[in-house]
Design a protein around this motif. Sequence first.
Motif, PDB file in Angstrom:
ATOM      1  N   ALA A  53       0.824  -1.210   0.000  1.00 24.02           N
ATOM      2  CA  ALA A  53       0.000   0.000   0.000  1.00 24.02           C
ATOM      3  C   ALA A  53       0.864   1.268   0.000  1.00 24.02           C
ATOM      4  O   ALA A  53       0.375   2.347  -0.313  1.00 24.02           O
ATOM      5  CB  ALA A  53      -0.935  -0.008   1.210  1.00 24.02           C
ATOM      6  N   VAL A  54       2.150   1.136   0.328  1.00 28.12           N
ATOM      7  CA  VAL A  54       3.067   2.271   0.346  1.00 28.12           C
ATOM      8  C   VAL A  54       3.653   2.453  -1.049  1.00 28.12           C
ATOM      9  O   VAL A  54       4.227   1.507  -1.617  1.00 28.12           O
ATOM     10  CB  VAL A  54       4.183   2.068   1.393  1.00 28.12           C
ATOM     11  CG1 VAL A  54       5.192   3.208   1.337  1.00 28.12           C
ATOM     12  CG2 VAL A  54       3.588   1.928   2.785  1.00 28.12           C
ATOM     13  N   GLU A  55       3.500   3.632  -1.609  1.00 34.74           N
ATOM     14  CA  GLU A  55       4.015   3.928  -2.948  1.00 34.74           C
ATOM     15  C   GLU A  55       5.508   3.622  -3.031  1.00 34.74           C
ATOM     16  O   GLU A  55       6.289   4.027  -2.174  1.00 34.74           O
ATOM     17  CB  GLU A  55       3.780   5.415  -3.282  1.00 34.74           C
ATOM     18  CG  GLU A  55       4.240   5.819  -4.653  1.00 34.74           C
ATOM     19  CD  GLU A  55       3.422   5.185  -5.772  1.00 34.74           C
ATOM     20  OE1 GLU A  55       3.991   4.993  -6.858  1.00 34.74           O
ATOM     21  OE2 GLU A  55       2.228   4.880  -5.571  1.00 34.74           O
ATOM     22  N   GLY A  56       5.891   2.856  -4.068  1.00 31.77           N
ATOM     23  CA  GLY A  56       7.300   2.549  -4.305  1.00 31.77           C
ATOM     24  C   GLY A  56       7.843   1.367  -3.535  1.00 31.77           C
ATOM     25  O   GLY A  56       9.040   1.107  -3.572  1.00 31.77           O
ATOM     26  N   SER A  57       6.977   0.628  -2.829  1.00 31.05           N
ATOM     27  CA  SER A  57       7.437  -0.553  -2.094  1.00 31.05           C
ATOM     28  C   SER A  57       6.792  -1.804  -2.685  1.00 31.05           C
ATOM     29  O   SER A  57       5.578  -1.849  -2.887  1.00 31.05           O
ATOM     30  CB  SER A  57       7.112  -0.438  -0.610  1.00 31.05           C
ATOM     31  OG  SER A  57       7.897   0.584  -0.021  1.00 31.05           O
ATOM     32  N   ALA A  58       7.628  -2.798  -2.976  1.00 33.29           N
ATOM     33  CA  ALA A  58       7.156  -4.021  -3.623  1.00 33.29           C
ATOM     34  C   ALA A  58       8.225  -5.102  -3.491  1.00 33.29           C
ATOM     35  O   ALA A  58       9.339  -4.832  -3.037  1.00 33.29           O
ATOM     36  CB  ALA A  58       6.873  -3.758  -5.102  1.00 33.29           C
ATOM     37  N   MET A  85      11.749  -3.415  -3.519  1.00 31.53           N
ATOM     38  CA  MET A  85      11.817  -1.969  -3.677  1.00 31.53           C
ATOM     39  C   MET A  85      11.273  -1.382  -2.381  1.00 31.53           C
ATOM     40  O   MET A  85      10.149  -1.682  -1.981  1.00 31.53           O
ATOM     41  CB  MET A  85      10.992  -1.495  -4.867  1.00 31.53           C
ATOM     42  CG  MET A  85      11.020  -0.014  -4.985  1.00 31.53           C
ATOM     43  SD  MET A  85      11.347   0.770  -6.561  1.00 31.53           S
ATOM     44  CE  MET A  85      11.718  -0.423  -7.734  1.00 31.53           C
ATOM     45  N   HIS A  86      12.114  -0.608  -1.701  1.00 28.27           N
ATOM     46  CA  HIS A  86      11.725   0.025  -0.444  1.00 28.27           C
ATOM     47  C   HIS A  86      11.597   1.521  -0.668  1.00 28.27           C
ATOM     48  O   HIS A  86      12.599   2.218  -0.763  1.00 28.27           O
ATOM     49  CB  HIS A  86      12.752  -0.279   0.651  1.00 28.27           C
ATOM     50  CG  HIS A  86      12.400   0.306   1.969  1.00 28.27           C
ATOM     51  ND1 HIS A  86      13.322   0.908   2.768  1.00 28.27           N
ATOM     52  CD2 HIS A  86      11.219   0.371   2.624  1.00 28.27           C
ATOM     53  CE1 HIS A  86      12.734   1.338   3.868  1.00 28.27           C
ATOM     54  NE2 HIS A  86      11.457   1.018   3.803  1.00 28.27           N
ATOM     55  N   ARG A  87      10.343   1.942  -0.874  1.00 26.46           N
ATOM     56  CA  ARG A  87      10.037   3.358  -1.127  1.00 26.46           C
ATOM     57  C   ARG A  87      10.896   3.936  -2.244  1.00 26.46           C
ATOM     58  O   ARG A  87      11.458   5.019  -2.148  1.00 26.46           O
ATOM     59  CB  ARG A  87      10.135   4.153   0.158  1.00 26.46           C
ATOM     60  CG  ARG A  87       9.140   3.652   1.192  1.00 26.46           C
ATOM     61  CD  ARG A  87       9.088   4.432   2.438  1.00 26.46           C
ATOM     62  NE  ARG A  87       8.067   3.824   3.296  1.00 26.46           N
ATOM     63  CZ  ARG A  87       7.666   4.342   4.421  1.00 26.46           C
ATOM     64  NH1 ARG A  87       8.190   5.468   4.857  1.00 26.46           N
ATOM     65  NH2 ARG A  87       6.742   3.729   5.118  1.00 26.46           N
ATOM     66  N   GLY A  88      10.996   3.153  -3.314  1.00 23.11           N
ATOM     67  CA  GLY A  88      11.705   3.598  -4.510  1.00 23.11           C
ATOM     68  C   GLY A  88      13.151   3.164  -4.606  1.00 23.11           C
ATOM     69  O   GLY A  88      13.771   3.306  -5.658  1.00 23.11           O
ATOM     70  N   ALA A  89      13.729   2.617  -3.524  1.00 20.26           N
ATOM     71  CA  ALA A  89      15.126   2.171  -3.546  1.00 20.26           C
ATOM     72  C   ALA A  89      15.162   0.667  -3.852  1.00 20.26           C
ATOM     73  O   ALA A  89      14.730  -0.137  -3.029  1.00 20.26           O
ATOM     74  CB  ALA A  89      15.798   2.450  -2.207  1.00 20.26           C
ATOM     75  N   PRO A  90      15.671   0.279  -5.045  1.00 26.91           N
ATOM     76  CA  PRO A  90      15.639  -1.133  -5.435  1.00 26.91           C
ATOM     77  C   PRO A  90      16.838  -1.934  -4.927  1.00 26.91           C
ATOM     78  O   PRO A  90      17.941  -1.411  -4.770  1.00 26.91           O
ATOM     79  CB  PRO A  90      15.690  -1.060  -6.966  1.00 26.91           C
ATOM     80  CG  PRO A  90      16.471   0.183  -7.239  1.00 26.91           C
ATOM     81  CD  PRO A  90      16.131   1.151  -6.119  1.00 26.91           C
ATOM     82  N   THR A  91      16.580  -3.205  -4.665  1.00 26.27           N
ATOM     83  CA  THR A  91      17.615  -4.192  -4.389  1.00 26.27           C
ATOM     84  C   THR A  91      17.269  -5.412  -5.233  1.00 26.27           C
ATOM     85  O   THR A  91      16.131  -5.876  -5.204  1.00 26.27           O
ATOM     86  CB  THR A  91      17.626  -4.593  -2.899  1.00 26.27           C
ATOM     87  OG1 THR A  91      17.832  -3.434  -2.110  1.00 26.27           O
ATOM     88  CG2 THR A  91      18.734  -5.591  -2.618  1.00 26.27           C
ATOM     89  N   LEU A  92      18.232  -5.911  -5.991  1.00 26.36           N
ATOM     90  CA  LEU A  92      17.971  -7.033  -6.874  1.00 26.36           C
ATOM     91  C   LEU A  92      19.160  -7.987  -6.861  1.00 26.36           C
ATOM     92  O   LEU A  92      20.300  -7.560  -6.995  1.00 26.36           O
ATOM     93  CB  LEU A  92      17.733  -6.546  -8.313  1.00 26.36           C
ATOM     94  CG  LEU A  92      17.499  -7.610  -9.381  1.00 26.36           C
ATOM     95  CD1 LEU A  92      16.267  -8.454  -9.069  1.00 26.36           C
ATOM     96  CD2 LEU A  92      17.365  -6.961 -10.746  1.00 26.36           C
TER      97      LEU A  92
END
Length: 133
Positions: A53-58, A85-92
């Motif tokens: 529900a938080v924009e940019g988190s998935a 993705m934590h509030r727009g900061a990606p880790t892959l």
Amino acid sequence: MSQIAEGTFDVKLIAQAAEPAGGESISRMLLDKRFYGVLDATSKGQMLAMRTAVEGSAGYVAMEVVTGKLEGRQGSFVLQHSGTMHRGAPTLTLTVVPDSGTGELAGIAGFMAIDIAEGKHNYRFEYSFAKTK
């Protein structure tokens, strides 16, 4: 000793029916890729993803079977994806599944990084082969 393969790839995501999960839904997609460069291959895979529900988190996970040639060696291997993705900061993280290499790619190990810039997908694949006895 590790080697580096770099190049581009095209990807087609094919959406599948979403599955309910505790009030949210898990997206499922089929992956269809074509790699160019030192890795001359295609891949097929499946991805599960969920947005919060938080924009940019998935988050997402995926498995894909890569089949083709790597520096002239013919075979296949499996890549395992784990992305957040934590509030727009990606880790892959993309990791070669141990002992998944076939043919001339048997014994392969490694990690792949993906960069998407200006709509173009690029990969950087750091890999090595186990020494055989």
